[in-house]
Scaffold this active site. Structure first.
Site, PDB file in Angstrom:
ATOM      1  N   ASP A  48      79.233  65.129  27.540  1.00 11.00           N
ATOM      2  CA  ASP A  48      78.167  66.137  27.578  1.00 11.00           C
ATOM      3  C   ASP A  48      76.863  65.548  27.070  1.00 11.00           C
ATOM      4  O   ASP A  48      76.826  64.436  26.547  1.00 11.00           O
ATOM      5  CB  ASP A  48      78.571  67.313  26.674  1.00 11.00           C
ATOM      6  CG  ASP A  48      78.822  66.854  25.247  1.00 11.00           C
ATOM      7  OD1 ASP A  48      77.884  66.893  24.452  1.00 11.00           O
ATOM      8  OD2 ASP A  48      79.955  66.417  24.930  1.00 11.00           O
ATOM      9  N   ASP A  74      75.078  67.016  24.680  1.00 13.37           N
ATOM     10  CA  ASP A  74      74.907  67.706  23.387  1.00 13.37           C
ATOM     11  C   ASP A  74      74.140  69.021  23.579  1.00 13.37           C
ATOM     12  O   ASP A  74      74.646  69.920  24.223  1.00 13.37           O
ATOM     13  CB  ASP A  74      74.254  66.767  22.376  1.00 13.37           C
ATOM     14  CG  ASP A  74      74.501  67.224  20.950  1.00 13.37           C
ATOM     15  OD1 ASP A  74      75.576  67.831  20.695  1.00 13.37           O
ATOM     16  OD2 ASP A  74      73.654  66.998  20.079  1.00 13.37           O
TER      17      ASP A  74
END
Ligand SMILES: CSC[C@H]1O[C@H](OP(=O)(O)O)[C@H](O)[C@@H]1O
Ligand SMILES: Nc1ncnc2[nH]cnc12
Length: 323
Positions: free
Chosen positions: A226, A228
Site C-alpha cells: 500500500d 500508507d
C-alpha cells in the site's frame, strides 16, 4: 548441558502478515521451542523446499519457518515476543534469517505491488525488549554497532533472487518502524518521509538487532502492499487491504524466497558451521546454565569471520574493553 549434534536447519524464515506457512514445502518436523523468554510466536516448522529444478525429493534446502503473528494471526505487532522468536531459531541451529514483511510505501520510488530490500531502519517503536544484553541473563554490558544493520551478503542474495524472478524492486530502502497496531496519520506519514524513510512497517524492529546479537545474518524481504496514507492518490491503508494484496502476491513472494534460499544454501554448504561445540538445546538447559551458553559457543563476541560489510554479532563488550 545438552547440545544438538547438528542443526535442524541453518536457514530460518520468519513469515509475516499473509505468510503463515510455506506452501509447497514438505514439512519434516514441527517443533515447540522453549526459550528463556517464553515461547516463540508459533511452533517452528522444519521444511524442505523443492529442489532447484522444481522437483520434490531430498535435494531441496531445509529451512526453519516461524510465523511472527502466530497461528491465525493472533499476535499484534507490539505484543510479539521478538526475543523468543530469534532465540528459538538460533537454538535450532539457524545462522541466516530471512524476514518477510508486508510494508507500506511512502514515496513513488517504492511503489505498491513491488518488492524492496531494506538497508537501513528508523526505529519509531517504544517499549519493546530489543536486546539480550539487559542484565537478565548475566551477560554483561554490550553495545551493538548498528551503522549497517542488515547482512550485506544476505541482502545480495535477495537482490539476485528478485532479479532472477524478474520482479520490480528497490535494492535499498530505509524502513521506518512504527509501534502499531494502528496505522499512521497523514502528519506522521509526512514526518517519516521528512526523516528519510521510504517504507513503513510495524514489525521490522527489533528483529535485525536481536539477530545480530545472536550472531545470525539477517535481511528482510519487503513486499509493498500500500501507499500508507495515500501519497499516490490511493485510499489510505487498511488491514484488509494489506492481507488481500499479500495473499494475491504470495506465489511471487514464495518464488523469490525459494530462489534466495537456494542461493544462500549453496553458499552455506561450503562454509563451516558458525559455532564450535554443537548447538545448545535450550529447552533442556537449566536456567543457571543459560548465562554460560550466552557467553560461550552461541554468543562468542568475536563471532565467525564472514565476508561482507556486516559481521553479525560483532559486539563491543564494554566490560572487556575497559580492561
Ligand atoms: C494486517 S496489516 C498490519 C500488519 O501487517 C504488517 O505485518 P508484517 O510486518 O508481519 O508482515 C505490519 O507490520 C502489521 O503488523
Ligand atoms: N502502511 C503501513 N504501515 C505500517 N505497517 C504496514 N504494513 C503494511 N502496510 C503498512
Amino acid at each position: 548441558m545438552a547440545y544438538l549434534s547438528e542443526p535442524f536447519a541453518r536457514i530460518g524464515i520468519i513469515g509475516g502478515t499473509g505468510l503463515y506457512r510455506l506452501a509447497g514445502a514438505a514439512v519434516l518436523e514441527t517443533l515447540d521451542a522453549a526459550t528463556p523468554f517464553g515461547p516463540p510466536s508459533s511452533p517452528v516448522t522444519i521444511a524442505r523446499l523443492a529442489a532447484p529444478d522444481g522437483t520434490g525429493g531430498s535435494d531441496g534446502p531445509v529451512v526453519a519457518f516461524l510465523s511472527r503473528h502466530g497461528v491465525g494471526h493472533s499476535i499484534p505487532p507490539h505484543r510479539i515476543n521478538y526475543r523468543a522468536n530469534l532465540w528459538a531459531l538460533k537454538s535450532l541451529g539457524v545462522e541466516v534469517v530471512l524476514s518477510c514483511a508486508a510494508v507500506g510505501g511512502l514515496v513513488p520510488s517504492h511503489g505498491t505491488g513491488t518488492f524492496a530490500v531494506p538497508d537501513q531502519f528508523l526505529d519509531r517503536t517504544w517499549g519493546r525488549a530489543d536486546t539480550f544484553y539487559d542484565g537478565l541473563l548475566s551477560t554483561g554490558v554490550q553495545h551493538l554497532p548498528a551503522a549497517e544493520p542488515y547482512s550485506a551478503p544476505l541482502r545480495a542474495a535477495l537482490v539476485a533472487a528478485l532479479e532472477l524472478q524478474g520482479e520490480d524492486f528497490a535494492p535499498t530502502a530505509t524502513m521506518a518502524v512504527i509501534n502499531g497496531p494502528r496505522f499512521s496519520t497523514k502528519a506522521e506519514s509526512a514526518a517519516l518521509i521528512q526523516a528519510g524513510a521510504h517504507l513503513v512497517s510495524m514489525t521490522q524492529y527489533p528483529e535485525p538487532v536481536l539477530a545480530a546479537e545472536l550472531n545470525m545474518h539477517f535481511a528482510a524481504l519487503a513486499f509493498i502492499t500500500d501507499a500508507d496514507t495515500g501519497h499516490d492518490g490511493s485510499e489510505p491503508v487498511t488491514a484488509e487491504l494489506v492481507l488481500g494484496r499479500l495473499a494475491a502476491a504470495q506465489p511471487r513472494l514464495l518464488a523469490v524466497l525459494s530462489a534466495a534460499v537456494h542461493r544462500v544454501s549453496a553458499a552455506l554448504a561450503g562454509m563451516e558451521p558458525a559455532h564450535d561445540g554443537g548447538f545448545p538445546l535450550l529447552a533442556l538447559i537449566p536456567a543457571d546454565a543459560v548465562a554460560t551458553v550466552m557467553g560461550g559457543a552461541v554468543m562468542d563476541p568475536a563471532g565467525p569471520a564472514r565476508s561482507g560489510t556486516v559481521r553479525p554479532g560483532t559486539v563491543h563488550n564494554a566490560g572487556r574493553s575497559a580492561q
